[in-house]
Design a protein around this motif. Structure first.
Motif, short mmCIF file in Angstrom:
data_model
loop_
_atom_site.label_atom_id
_atom_site.label_comp_id
_atom_site.label_asym_id
_atom_site.label_seq_id
_atom_site.Cartn_x
_atom_site.Cartn_y
_atom_site.Cartn_z
N LEU A 1 -1.09 27.51 -35.03
CA LEU A 1 -0.29 26.51 -35.26
C LEU A 1 -0.68 26.14 -36.66
O LEU A 1 -1.83 25.51 -36.91
CB LEU A 1 -0.38 25.29 -34.21
N ILE A 2 0.36 25.92 -37.57
CA ILE A 2 0.04 25.71 -38.87
C ILE A 2 0.80 24.55 -39.51
O ILE A 2 2.02 24.59 -39.16
CB ILE A 2 0.15 27.06 -40.00
N VAL A 3 0.26 23.67 -40.12
CA VAL A 3 1.04 22.54 -40.73
C VAL A 3 0.71 22.70 -42.34
O VAL A 3 -0.43 22.60 -42.55
CB VAL A 3 0.67 21.13 -40.12
N ARG A 4 1.81 22.61 -43.19
CA ARG A 4 1.52 22.77 -44.68
C ARG A 4 2.46 21.76 -45.27
O ARG A 4 3.66 21.54 -44.59
CB ARG A 4 1.88 23.94 -45.25
N GLU A 5 1.96 21.19 -46.30
CA GLU A 5 2.78 20.31 -46.99
C GLU A 5 3.25 20.97 -48.31
O GLU A 5 2.55 21.87 -48.63
CB GLU A 5 1.77 19.29 -47.53
N GLY A 6 4.49 20.71 -48.72
CA GLY A 6 5.08 21.16 -49.79
C GLY A 6 6.34 20.71 -49.92
O GLY A 6 7.19 20.35 -49.02
N ASP A 7 6.99 20.83 -51.16
CA ASP A 7 8.19 20.40 -51.79
C ASP A 7 9.14 21.42 -51.60
O ASP A 7 10.48 21.15 -51.30
CB ASP A 7 8.33 19.82 -53.14
N ASP A 8 8.62 22.73 -51.83
CA ASP A 8 9.63 23.92 -51.90
C ASP A 8 9.24 24.60 -50.30
O ASP A 8 8.32 25.36 -50.28
CB ASP A 8 9.09 24.68 -52.66
N VAL A 9 10.00 24.08 -49.34
CA VAL A 9 9.99 24.63 -48.09
C VAL A 9 10.13 25.90 -47.86
O VAL A 9 9.37 26.56 -47.19
CB VAL A 9 10.85 23.89 -47.08
N ALA A 10 10.97 26.61 -48.57
CA ALA A 10 11.26 28.11 -48.53
C ALA A 10 10.10 28.90 -48.86
O ALA A 10 9.66 29.77 -48.31
CB ALA A 10 12.47 28.55 -49.20
N GLN A 11 9.57 28.40 -50.08
CA GLN A 11 8.23 29.05 -50.69
C GLN A 11 7.19 28.93 -49.71
O GLN A 11 6.34 29.91 -49.64
CB GLN A 11 7.94 28.73 -52.22
N ALA A 12 6.80 27.87 -49.24
CA ALA A 12 5.81 27.41 -48.20
C ALA A 12 6.02 28.72 -47.03
O ALA A 12 4.94 29.30 -46.44
CB ALA A 12 5.78 26.10 -47.58
N ILE A 13 7.07 28.79 -46.42
CA ILE A 13 7.44 29.75 -45.39
C ILE A 13 7.00 31.22 -45.88
O ILE A 13 6.40 31.93 -45.13
CB ILE A 13 8.81 29.73 -44.82
#
Length: 162
Positions: free
Chosen positions: A100-112
């Protein structure tokens, strides 16, 4: 080329109604014998809060706030997972969730996409509200952006609200 699906990345939403795609991801992973990575991306606020609040709030408190935000997102997903299994009782499928991963980022698509690469995902699964082509073109859509950028198979699960 090998088309086996051994790892699924489910990019989940935190809104109401996201339980159905989670259930779909769990069931699909079980049917395929795949491990399931569950990812939530929350918007990046650390830099903005540094700019806006730096002189008013100590750095330690800002860091604690952001860490707690990520922990709340994680707890929300864990509650969705627990609810999925609680409803099914003894009929619940095995638990394929590997991480289960939680990431912060403004570019959600790139984070995925980054997490799909990091986790060696063979399939990306996402919920889609089905806002339509025009709305996606005008306002952008994370699923459409992932579709444009990925080289991995992408499975969209339609939902009412997520």
């Amino acid at each position: 080329m090998n088309h086996d699906i051994r790892t699924i990345l489910y990019a989940c939403g935190l809104g109401d109604g996201c339980e159905a795609p989670l259930g779909y991801a769990i069931n699909l992973a079980n049917r395929l014998g795949a491990r399931l990575l569950v990812l939530a991306v929350i918007d990046e606020q650390r830099e903005r809060s540094l700019i806006d609040l730096e002189e008013h709030v100590p750095q330690k408190q800002l860091d604690q706030y952001h860490d707690e935000r990520a922990a709340r997102a994680r707890a929300h997903i864990e509650a969705q997972i627990a609810a999925f299994y609680a409803v099914r009782g003894s009929d619940a499928p095995p638990r394929p969730i590997a991480e289960l991963i939680v990431r912060e980022g403004d570019d959600v698509a790139q984070a995925i996409l980054d997490e799909a690469e990091r986790g060696s995902a063979d399939l990306i699964l996402m919920a889609s509200r089905g806002a339509g082509l025009l709305a996606g073109l005008l306002f952008g859509s994370v699923p459409q952006e992932v579709l444009r950028r990925t080289k991995r198979p992408l499975l969209l699960v339609p939902v009412e609200t997520c």
